[in-house]
Design a protein around this motif. Structure first.
Motif, PDB file in Angstrom:
ATOM      1  N   UNK A  47       0.842  -1.204   0.000  1.00  0.00           N
ATOM      2  CA  UNK A  47       0.000   0.000   0.000  1.00  0.00           C
ATOM      3  C   UNK A  47       0.869   1.244   0.000  1.00  0.00           C
ATOM      4  N   UNK A  48       1.959   1.206   0.710  1.00  0.00           N
ATOM      5  CA  UNK A  48       2.854   2.376   0.783  1.00  0.00           C
ATOM      6  C   UNK A  48       3.440   2.678  -0.582  1.00  0.00           C
ATOM      7  N   UNK A  49       3.853   1.609  -1.298  1.00  0.00           N
ATOM      8  CA  UNK A  49       4.421   1.814  -2.620  1.00  0.00           C
ATOM      9  C   UNK A  49       3.398   2.377  -3.580  1.00  0.00           C
ATOM     10  N   UNK A  50       2.186   1.845  -3.480  1.00  0.00           N
ATOM     11  CA  UNK A  50       1.114   2.343  -4.352  1.00  0.00           C
ATOM     12  C   UNK A  50       0.839   3.820  -4.097  1.00  0.00           C
ATOM     13  N   UNK A  51       0.777   4.187  -2.848  1.00  0.00           N
ATOM     14  CA  UNK A  51       0.539   5.585  -2.519  1.00  0.00           C
ATOM     15  C   UNK A  51       1.685   6.475  -2.990  1.00  0.00           C
ATOM     16  N   UNK A  52       2.908   5.956  -2.831  1.00  0.00           N
ATOM     17  CA  UNK A  52       4.070   6.743  -3.272  1.00  0.00           C
ATOM     18  C   UNK A  52       4.048   6.941  -4.785  1.00  0.00           C
ATOM     19  N   UNK A  53       3.679   5.872  -5.501  1.00  0.00           N
ATOM     20  CA  UNK A  53       3.607   6.000  -6.970  1.00  0.00           C
ATOM     21  C   UNK A  53       2.510   6.981  -7.379  1.00  0.00           C
ATOM     22  N   UNK A  54       1.393   6.893  -6.655  1.00  0.00           N
ATOM     23  CA  UNK A  54       0.299   7.824  -6.975  1.00  0.00           C
ATOM     24  C   UNK A  54       0.705   9.279  -6.726  1.00  0.00           C
ATOM     25  N   UNK A  55       1.387   9.477  -5.631  1.00  0.00           N
ATOM     26  CA  UNK A  55       1.832  10.837  -5.305  1.00  0.00           C
ATOM     27  C   UNK A  55       2.805  11.345  -6.365  1.00  0.00           C
ATOM     28  N   UNK A  56       3.701  10.456  -6.795  1.00  0.00           N
ATOM     29  CA  UNK A  56       4.683  10.843  -7.820  1.00  0.00           C
ATOM     30  C   UNK A  56       3.962  11.224  -9.115  1.00  0.00           C
ATOM     31  N   UNK A  57       2.989  10.386  -9.522  1.00  0.00           N
ATOM     32  CA  UNK A  57       2.224  10.683 -10.734  1.00  0.00           C
ATOM     33  C   UNK A  57       1.456  11.992 -10.607  1.00  0.00           C
TER      34      UNK A  57
END
Length: 220
Positions: A24-34
């Motif tokens: 979940x943390x990675x997904x959120x980080x990727x979303x934030x980056x996008x």
């Protein structure tokens, strides 16, 4: 908190490695980056849009200035055209009125000159007819020149009476007695002066003196 975040990040990495799934943390980080990339792209788009909008505003301002000048020019041209039209109508009216006056006066002068010609041929007494008809003819010429001056002023407000106009209208005619005295005392000189202005006269050698009848004339 930093320690806890580090532990959480390490645990998430181990879990991703063991399970083969994205945490979940990675997904959120990727979303934030996008989202940050999209936000940056949108900022760039907004900057370009603002620049384009500013250019369009300048062009609109220039176009408004041009339109303002064109409207002013059009308004001025319409006003000048109206003034010119009024002047042309006034000039046409004056030209028609003056030409009618000149034509009537010329016809009257010609008729009068033809009617007076026989009386001018009467010896001695013809001088009175000559003086009278010449005075009327000069008066008509003066009036015609005044009409022409009026017509010139209609086309040029600064136009003034010319020296020729003033000269013709100020001519003083000799009396019948003065004419007769000139013809009596120096007939050849009188004839030669007339030939200067009327060169089509037949060649005639006028004597230096003439024996006139010794009569009592009304102007003596």
């Amino acid at each position: 908190m930093v320690f806890s975040a580090g532990i959480y990040s390490a645990a998430s990495s181990i879990l991703e490695t063991v399970s083969g799934r994205t945490s979940v943390a990675r997904l959120q980080s990727d979303r934030i980056t996008k989202l940050n990339r999209k936000l940056e792209d949108q900022r760039l788009i907004n900057t370009r849009y603002k620049r384009h909008l500013e250019k369009n505003r300048k062009k609109i301002g220039e176009l408004r200035t041009v339109i303002r000048h064109e409207r002013h020019f059009k308004s001025t041209a319409i006003s000048q055209l109206g003034d010119t039209q009024d002047k042309l109508e006034k000039l046409e009216t004056n030209a028609s009125r003056i030409s009618t006056k000149v034509i009537k006066r010329s016809r009257r002068t010609a008729t009068r000159e033809i009617a007076v010609m026989p009386s001018e041929a009467i010896p001695m007494l013809g001088t009175a007819a000559i003086v009278g008809s010449t005075a009327l003819e000069i008066h008509d010429l003066c009036q015609t020149m005044k009409d022409m001056a009026e017509l010139r002023r209609a086309t040029n407000d600064a136009q003034k009476a010319s020296t020729e106009d003033l000269t013709v209208c100020s001519i003083t005619l000799p009396s019948s007695a003065e004419l007769w005295a000139t013809a009596y005392s120096a007939p050849k000189d009188a004839w030669d002066r007339m030939r200067i202005h009327i060169p089509d006269l037949d060649d005639f050698s006028m004597p230096e003196s003439i024996s006139w009848p010794d009569w009592e004339w009304p102007w003596n």
